[in-house]
Design a protein around this motif. Structure first.
Motif, short mmCIF file in Angstrom:
data_model
loop_
_atom_site.label_atom_id
_atom_site.label_comp_id
_atom_site.label_asym_id
_atom_site.label_seq_id
_atom_site.Cartn_x
_atom_site.Cartn_y
_atom_site.Cartn_z
N THR B 72 76.00 78.06 57.84
CA THR B 72 76.84 77.08 57.16
C THR B 72 76.03 76.02 56.42
OG1 THR B 72 76.93 75.65 59.09
CG2 THR B 72 78.63 77.35 58.92
N SER B 87 76.57 67.71 61.71
CA SER B 87 77.38 68.30 62.80
C SER B 87 78.81 68.62 62.34
CB SER B 87 77.39 67.38 64.02
OG SER B 87 77.81 66.10 63.65
N LYS B 88 79.21 68.04 61.22
CA LYS B 88 80.55 68.35 60.69
C LYS B 88 80.62 69.78 60.14
CE LYS B 88 82.84 64.24 60.78
NZ LYS B 88 82.02 63.80 61.90
N LYS B 89 79.43 70.36 59.90
CA LYS B 89 79.40 71.73 59.38
C LYS B 89 79.02 72.75 60.46
CE LYS B 89 78.50 71.51 54.42
NZ LYS B 89 77.49 71.87 53.40
N CYS B 90 78.55 72.26 61.62
CA CYS B 90 78.05 73.18 62.65
C CYS B 90 79.21 73.91 63.31
CB CYS B 90 77.27 72.40 63.70
SG CYS B 90 76.72 73.44 65.07
N ILE B 91 79.10 75.26 63.36
CA ILE B 91 80.14 76.04 64.03
C ILE B 91 79.70 76.47 65.44
CG2 ILE B 91 81.23 76.91 61.92
CD1 ILE B 91 79.67 79.55 62.44
N GLY B 92 78.49 76.09 65.82
CA GLY B 92 78.03 76.41 67.17
C GLY B 92 77.65 77.86 67.39
N GLU B 113 78.81 71.80 69.47
CA GLU B 113 77.92 71.65 68.31
C GLU B 113 76.47 71.61 68.80
OE1 GLU B 113 79.48 68.00 66.93
OE2 GLU B 113 81.24 68.93 66.01
#
Lengths: 308, 179
Positions: B72, B87-92, B113
Motif C-alpha cells: 500500500t 499507519s492510515k495506509k497500513c493493512i497489517g 497496524e
C-alpha cells in the motif's frame, strides 16, 4: 512466527485452486475422450470458490485492513514492486478466469482456447507467486531460496489433482477406472516434491539462519510434524498407494485384454469401485494433508538471520 | 538535507532498558509493543567474560527492504533518510515484518497496524534528540547528521570505527555499533 495458520491456509488453498484449474483444463484439452468428464467439470467448478475463499484468509490475517476495509484500495499501489501487490492482481484476475471456467463447466461447455492459455499461465503464476512471496525475504534465509517457488508449484498441482480426483470420483465412481493418465502425472509430482524438499533442506542447511530452520524441522520442535505429517503421511503413504494402484491397474488392463472373468456381476464391480474410492480417499486425503503441513512448516520454520 | 543516523556504544550500554521505556512513553505504546528490542552477547572464557547488550530498533536503511515490499506504500523513505510508516495506509499484511533483518517492526496489539521507530522525527525537527538518546544514562547513544563532518556522530564514527549489523545484506543501515 511472522505468518501463521491463516496464511498457511491461504497458500494451501491458492495452490489447490491453481492445481484443480490446471487439471480441468488439461482434461479439456488433451484427455477429452478418456471418461474423465466429471473430474473435469468438478475441478473447474471447484477452482473459483477455493481461490475466492483463500483470499478471505489473507484479509483476515491482515488485521488492520480487516478493521479498515477502505485501506484495501491501496493494495495495488505498489505494483509491480511489491510481490503482495503482484499477488493480489494475480488472485483477482484468476478469480475472474475461474468464474468463467466454472460457468462454462456448469453448462458442460469448454473454455475458449485463449482463456485456457491465459488461465493456465495465471494458475502457474499463482502457485509460483505463493513461493516468491516468501522467497523475497533476505532476512529469513530458509525462505530466501529459489527452490521454494518450484516446490510450491509442484505441491499446488499435486494437491489440486488430489482434490479434483476426490470430488470427481465421488460424483461418478466409474471414473475410477480411467484415472491412469492423471495418476501417472500425480505420482511424478509427488516424487518431484520429495526431491525438491531434499534440495530445499540441503540448500538452506548450508547457510546461517537457514541451518537453524532445517534443524527445527529435522530434529527440533517441528520434527514430529515434519517426519510424521509431511514425510510419512504427505509423501511416502500416497506414493506407495499410487504406485500400488498403477501396478494393479496394469494387471486389470491385462485382464481386460483377454482374461476378463465373465462371471463378474454388477454387484462385485460396485463393491470394487467403492473399495477403490476408499483407498483413493486415503491416498488423496493424505496428499491434501501433506500439502497443508508443507506450507505450515515452511512458515513455522522461518528463522531470522543472526545479527551479532 | 541532513542524513540522520545513530551510533550505539555497546561498551557504555549497561542494559538498563530505559531507552525502551522512554520510547514507549513517547509513542504511547502498550507494554507488549515496543520499537526497541535487545540482543545479548557473551564473549570470553570464565573467569574473564564479557556480557554486552545490543539495543536494536529500525536501522533506517538507505535501501530499506521494507519499503519496496509494502503493497500500500504505507512505508516511505523521507529525503532525510528516515523510514516512516503512514499507519492510515497500513493493512497489517506484515510483509515488512518478514523482510526486515533487524526484526524492528511491531504489530500493534490493538489495531493490527505495523509500526516501528522513526527516530522521533517530530522532536528532531524541533531541534531535539530522539527520546531513547536523551534518556540514555550513560550517553551510549549519539544521534545526528551523518553527512555533517562536524557533527558529534560523524566525529565519533571516524574515531571509534563502529560496525553496522548485517551489513553484508547491502541494505545500508544507519545505526552503528561500537564493540
Amino acid at each position: 512466527m511472522v505468518w501463521g495458520t491463516l496464511v498457511a491456509i491461504y497458500l494451501f488453498m491458492a495452490g489447490i485452486a491453481a492445481g484443480t484449474y490446471l487439471l480441468g483444463t488439461i482434461i479439456e484439452t488433451f484427455w477429452s475422450n478418456r471418461g474423465l468428464e466429471m473430474i473435469r467439470k468438478y475441478s473447474l467448478i471447484l477452482s473459483f470458490p477455493l481461490v475466492a475463499i483463500s483470499s478471505i484468509f489473507l484479509v483476515v490475517d491482515a488485521e488492520a485492513g480487516l478493521h479498515n476495509p477502505l485501506r484495501l484500495i491501496y493494495i495495488l499501489a505498489n505494483f509491480p514492486n511489491s510481490m503482495m501487490s503482484v499477488g493480489t492482481l494475480i488472485i483477482a484476475s484468476f478469480q475472474i478466469i475461474t468464474l468463467y471456467a466454472a460457468w462454462r463447466a456448469l453448462y458442460s461447455k469448454n473454455q475458449s482456447a485463449v482463456m485456457r492459455i491465459i488461465g493456465s499461465v495465471m494458475a502457474v503464476g499463482l502457485t509460483v507467486y505463493t513461493g516468491l512471496l516468501l522467497q523475497v525475504s533476505q532476512a529469513i534465509p530458509f525462505w530466501h531460496n529459489d527452490i521454494l517457488p518450484i516446490l510450491f508449484t509442484v505441491s499446488g498441482i499435486s494437491t489440486g489433482f488430489a482434490a479434483a480426483i476426490i470430488i470427481g470420483v465421488y460424483a461418478d465412481r466409474r471414473q475410477l477406472a480411467n484415472l491412469m493418465p492423471i495418476k501417472k502425472v500425480h505420482i511424478l509430482c509427488l516424487l518431484a516434491e520429495g526431491l525438491l524438499l531434499i534440495a530445499l533442506l540441503s540448500n538452506a542447511g548450508k547457510i546461517d539462519g537457514g541451518a537453524q530452520s532445517v534443524a527445527k524441522l529435522l530434529t527440533g520442535s517441528l520434527s514430529p510434524l515434519f517426519w510424521g505429517g509431511l514425510v510419512t503421511v504427505g509423501l511416502v503413504l500416497p506414493i506407495i498407494i499410487e504406485a500400488y494402484e498403477l501396478f494393479k491397474n496394469h494387471n486389470v488392463i491385462a485382464i481386460n485384454n483377454g482374461l476378463h472373468p465373465a462371471d463378474e456381476t454388477a454387484a462385485t464391480i460396485d463393491s470394487e469401485l467403492n473399495s477403490g474410492f476408499s483407498l483413493l480417499l486415503v491416498s488423496e486425503g493424505a496428499v491434501l494433508l501433506g500439502g497443508f503441513i508443507l506450507r505450515y512448516l515452511v512458515l513455522a520454520a522461518a528463522t531470522f538471520i543472526s545479527l551479532i | 538535507m541532513p542524513r540522520y543516523g545513530m551510533l550505539i556504544d555497546t561498551n557504555k550500554c549497561v542494559g538498563c532498558f530505559a531507552c525502551r521505556v522512554a520510547c514507549q512513553m513517547q509513542n504511547s505504546l502498550t507494554p507488549e509493543n515496543s520499537f526497541i528490542r535487545y540482543e545479548e552477547k557473551e564473549t570470553g572464557k570464565y573467569p574473564n567474560v564479557k556480557w554486552k547488550v545490543y539495543p536494536i530498533q529500525c536501522h533506517h536503511c538507505e535501501t530499506a527492504p521494507c519499503a519496496p515490499v509494502c503493497p500500500t506504500k504505507a512505508r516511505q523513505i523521507r529525503p532525510d533518510g528516515v523510514v516512516v510508516v503512514n499507519s492510515k495506509k497500513c493493512i497489517g499484511c506484515k510483509y515488512c515484518v518478514a523482510v526486515c533483518p533487524y526484526q524492528a517492526n511491531t504489530v500493534n496489539s490493538k489495531t493490527g497496524e505495523v509500526d516501528k521507530c522513526r527516530f522521533c522525527i517530530e522532536i528532531v525537527e524541533q531541534g531535539g534528540t530522539p527520546a531513547c538518546v536523551s534518556t540514555c544514562l550513560t550517553h551510549a547513544r549519539i544521534f545526528g547528521d551523518l553527512d555533517d563532518p562536524n557533527s558529534k556522530i560523524a566525529k565519533a564514527i571516524a574515531a571509534k570505527k563502529p560496525k553496522a549489523l548485517a551489513a553484508n545484506l547491502g541494505t545500508k543501515p544507519k545505526i552503528y555499533y561500537v564493540e
